[in-house]
Design a protein around this motif. Sequence first.
Motif, PDB file in Angstrom:
ATOM      1  N   VAL A   1       0.826  -1.209   0.000  1.00 47.33           N
ATOM      2  CA  VAL A   1       0.000   0.000   0.000  1.00 47.33           C
ATOM      3  C   VAL A   1       0.860   1.258   0.000  1.00 47.33           C
ATOM      4  N   GLU A   2       1.925   1.273   0.815  1.00 45.19           N
ATOM      5  CA  GLU A   2       2.808   2.445   0.861  1.00 45.19           C
ATOM      6  C   GLU A   2       3.393   2.755  -0.512  1.00 45.19           C
ATOM      7  N   LYS A   3       3.771   1.714  -1.243  1.00 41.93           N
ATOM      8  CA  LYS A   3       4.334   1.913  -2.581  1.00 41.93           C
ATOM      9  C   LYS A   3       3.279   2.424  -3.559  1.00 41.93           C
ATOM     10  N   MET A   4       2.033   1.974  -3.377  1.00 36.72           N
ATOM     11  CA  MET A   4       0.934   2.462  -4.211  1.00 36.72           C
ATOM     12  C   MET A   4       0.730   3.961  -3.981  1.00 36.72           C
ATOM     13  N   ILE A   5       0.749   4.370  -2.722  1.00 36.29           N
ATOM     14  CA  ILE A   5       0.568   5.781  -2.371  1.00 36.29           C
ATOM     15  C   ILE A   5       1.708   6.616  -2.970  1.00 36.29           C
ATOM     16  N   GLU A   6       2.935   6.118  -2.825  1.00 36.45           N
ATOM     17  CA  GLU A   6       4.105   6.834  -3.344  1.00 36.45           C
ATOM     18  C   GLU A   6       4.013   7.037  -4.862  1.00 36.45           C
ATOM     19  N   GLU A   7       3.577   6.000  -5.572  1.00 40.06           N
ATOM     20  CA  GLU A   7       3.485   6.074  -7.036  1.00 40.06           C
ATOM     21  C   GLU A   7       2.413   7.063  -7.482  1.00 40.06           C
ATOM     22  N   PHE A   8       1.248   7.055  -6.801  1.00 37.10           N
ATOM     23  CA  PHE A   8       0.166   7.946  -7.205  1.00 37.10           C
ATOM     24  C   PHE A   8       0.461   9.392  -6.833  1.00 37.10           C
ATOM     25  N   GLU A   9       1.297   9.596  -5.829  1.00 33.63           N
ATOM     26  CA  GLU A   9       1.680  10.971  -5.474  1.00 33.63           C
ATOM     27  C   GLU A   9       2.591  11.592  -6.547  1.00 33.63           C
ATOM     28  N   LYS A  10       3.234  10.726  -7.334  1.00 31.43           N
ATOM     29  CA  LYS A  10       4.096  11.215  -8.399  1.00 31.43           C
ATOM     30  C   LYS A  10       3.285  11.685  -9.601  1.00 31.43           C
ATOM     31  N   LYS A  11       2.060  11.137  -9.741  1.00 31.69           N
ATOM     32  CA  LYS A  11       1.261  11.388 -10.952  1.00 31.69           C
ATOM     33  C   LYS A  11       0.854  12.868 -11.063  1.00 31.69           C
TER      34      LYS A  11
END
Length: 338
Positions: free
Chosen positions: A328-338
């Motif tokens: 989940v943390e990695k999902m959050i990190e990736e979407f924050e880049k978008k």
Amino acid sequence: MKILLDAMGGDKAPDANIKGAVKAINQVEAEVILIGKEEIIRGKIKEFFGKEMEEISPRLKIKNATETIEMEEQPTVAIKHKKDSSMVVGFKMLKEGEGDVFISAGNSGALLAGATLLVGRIKGIDRPALAGILPAYKSQLLLIDSGSNTNCKPINLLQFAQMSTIYLKNTYGIEKPAIGLLNIGTEETKGNELVRESYKLLKEKSEELGINFIGNVEGRDAFSGKIDAIVTDGFTGNVFLKTTEGLGKFVKRTLTESLTKNIISKICALPSLPAINRLKKAMDYKSYGGALFLGVKKPVVKAHGSSDEILFEFTIKQAEKFVQNRAVEKMIEEFEKK
């Protein structure tokens, strides 16, 4: 680490839930917290194992919850009004940091509503979705959505493709997962309006969003081993999932009956038993555990509604890996880049 388990959710609750937790407790490092009616849980543990819970493991604990959300209840109404249900208590514990992952085999709609309303969506994701893992030829297949959103828009399917790409890359180490759109044909013009519009959107946005979109995929090709994830709406996905599970049971049952029909069949089958057992294991959906709700801020796992103790055991072990892999943390990190 603390794994929160809804002890009252599912068709075989609380018996299967409790037995699965006891089976899993010595195979995981985490604490397992059973959420539900404490008196019932303690009584069942004494009945099944002839011991007090504390004698089984100091890492097996109980959080009392006096209510249960039933399968036939209206999801949002149940979440709002049954404040002391095992599901709502589990979500609150997860949100407040009293647990690292929450597992339930209960009402799917209530689980989605609770995950969205009480835990919260990741910024940039319109709808969380169930991501279930199925066996495929020499690999595995991620099915998203496998049952949480029966009505979808093209933007939802695009985001399902984004989430599955991030999830498979970071959790399973697949650098460029192949993402297909479930359809009745491979041509761009095939399918209903949702699928046709989703195809256009995926084709247009895939490069920009880092999605390896391979186009439409027919159900018969889903398990070829060439596809890492199938994207679809929750209604179609759940029908696909249940059909796959039913076919697996049919093959295993027919194979077993054929090989044990008479003494000659049994003798002839002996040299092939290792291969037959490998086939049965590969087709056993229980060993793949539950489905992770992708798109919410904390790990929420939906176990199969008819989960038995074996499936709960696998799901608990799987949930520990989700936390360890920081899915989940990695999902959050990736979407924050978008």
